[in-house]
Every structure is written in structure tokens, then in C-alpha cells.
Scaffold this active site. Structure first.
Site, short mmCIF file in Angstrom:
data_model
loop_
_atom_site.label_atom_id
_atom_site.label_comp_id
_atom_site.label_asym_id
_atom_site.label_seq_id
_atom_site.Cartn_x
_atom_site.Cartn_y
_atom_site.Cartn_z
N GLU A 68 0.83 -1.21 0.00
CA GLU A 68 0.00 0.00 0.00
C GLU A 68 0.87 1.26 0.00
O GLU A 68 0.54 2.25 -0.67
CB GLU A 68 -0.94 0.00 1.21
CG GLU A 68 -1.95 1.13 1.19
CD GLU A 68 -2.91 1.07 0.02
OE1 GLU A 68 -2.96 2.06 -0.75
OE2 GLU A 68 -3.61 0.06 -0.12
N GLU A 75 1.18 6.59 -6.86
CA GLU A 75 0.10 7.56 -7.10
C GLU A 75 0.59 9.00 -6.92
O GLU A 75 0.28 9.86 -7.74
CB GLU A 75 -1.08 7.27 -6.18
CG GLU A 75 -1.83 6.02 -6.57
CD GLU A 75 -3.12 5.82 -5.80
OE1 GLU A 75 -3.51 6.72 -5.02
OE2 GLU A 75 -3.74 4.77 -5.99
#
Length: 124
Positions: A68, A75
Site C-alpha cells: 500500500e 500515485e
């Protein structure tokens, strides 16, 4: 070892800790994973997991949180590079998110193998 080398390593750890803080403070999924870790740890303590089972749990939890964090870094980077909707930017984000999902699926299987027999035994 020169003192400047040691100072540079200490600064590197500082940057890493800032990154971890940024990850947990700025990404909603990090908070969800942290909550899941608390729940899984509580369940493991309640069920009295063996040492090898804790090893599996810790590796799985660490893998999912690490995936994550990498997903978040990808991102952030894609968002820095372009604000446009570009097929390659979308692919990068989708593949990174997919990696997290794959990690969760495989960890879920491991957790099921460890937890389900213990929960079934408690119920019966």
C-alpha cells in the site's frame, strides 16, 4: 567511518520516518490497513496463535502495508507528473492498486488457513 557518513545515514532514517508518517497521515487506505492490523492482532491474541502463526501474520501484515505504501508512492509520483487522464498513468495506478489487492487476497488465504480451524473449533 567518517562522521559525515554516519550523519547522512541518520538523516536517511529521518526521511524514512517522515515518509511513514506521511503515508499514515495522508492516505485513507493506510488507516484502514492499520485498523485491520489491530483487529487481526486482537483476534490472534484471543485465539492464542503459535509462534509460527504469528510469523505468518506479521509477514502478511507487513507485506500488505508495504504494498500500500508503494502504491501510494506511485500515485503521488503519477499525480506530480501529470494531472491529465492518460492511459499509461491510469495503468500505473491500476497495476499498483492491483498489487495491493493481490497481497490482500493471498494474505486473506493465509489468515483463513490459520484462523478458520481455530474459530470452527471454538464454535463446536
Amino acid at each position: 567511518m567518517p562522521i559525515t557518513y554516519i550523519k547522512a545515514r541518520i538523516r536517511s532514517f529521518g526521511h524514512a520516518f517522515k515518509g511513514i508518517a506521511t503515508f499514515f497521515l495522508s492516505t485513507p487506505h493506510a488507516k484502514i490497513h492499520a485498523l485491520a492490523i489491530v483487529a487481526i492482532t486482537a483476534l490472534g491474541l484471543w485465539l492464542g496463535l503459535a509462534a509460527w502463526e504469528w510469523c505468518v501474520m506479521v509477514v502478511c501484515m507487513g507485506m500488505v502495508v508495504t504494498l500500500e505504501a508503494i502504491n501510494s508512492a506511485i500515485e503521488f509520483t503519477v499525480d506530480l507528473i501529470t494531472s491529465e487522464t492518460h492511459p499509461l498513468a491510469k495503468n500505473a495506478k491500476d497495476v499498483a492498486a492491483g498489487a495491493v489487492l493481490l497481497g490482500v487476497i493471498f494474505c486473506g488465504i493465509a489468515w483463513g488457513i490459520i484462523f478458520l480451524p481455530k474459530l470452527i473449533q471454538l464454535i463446536s
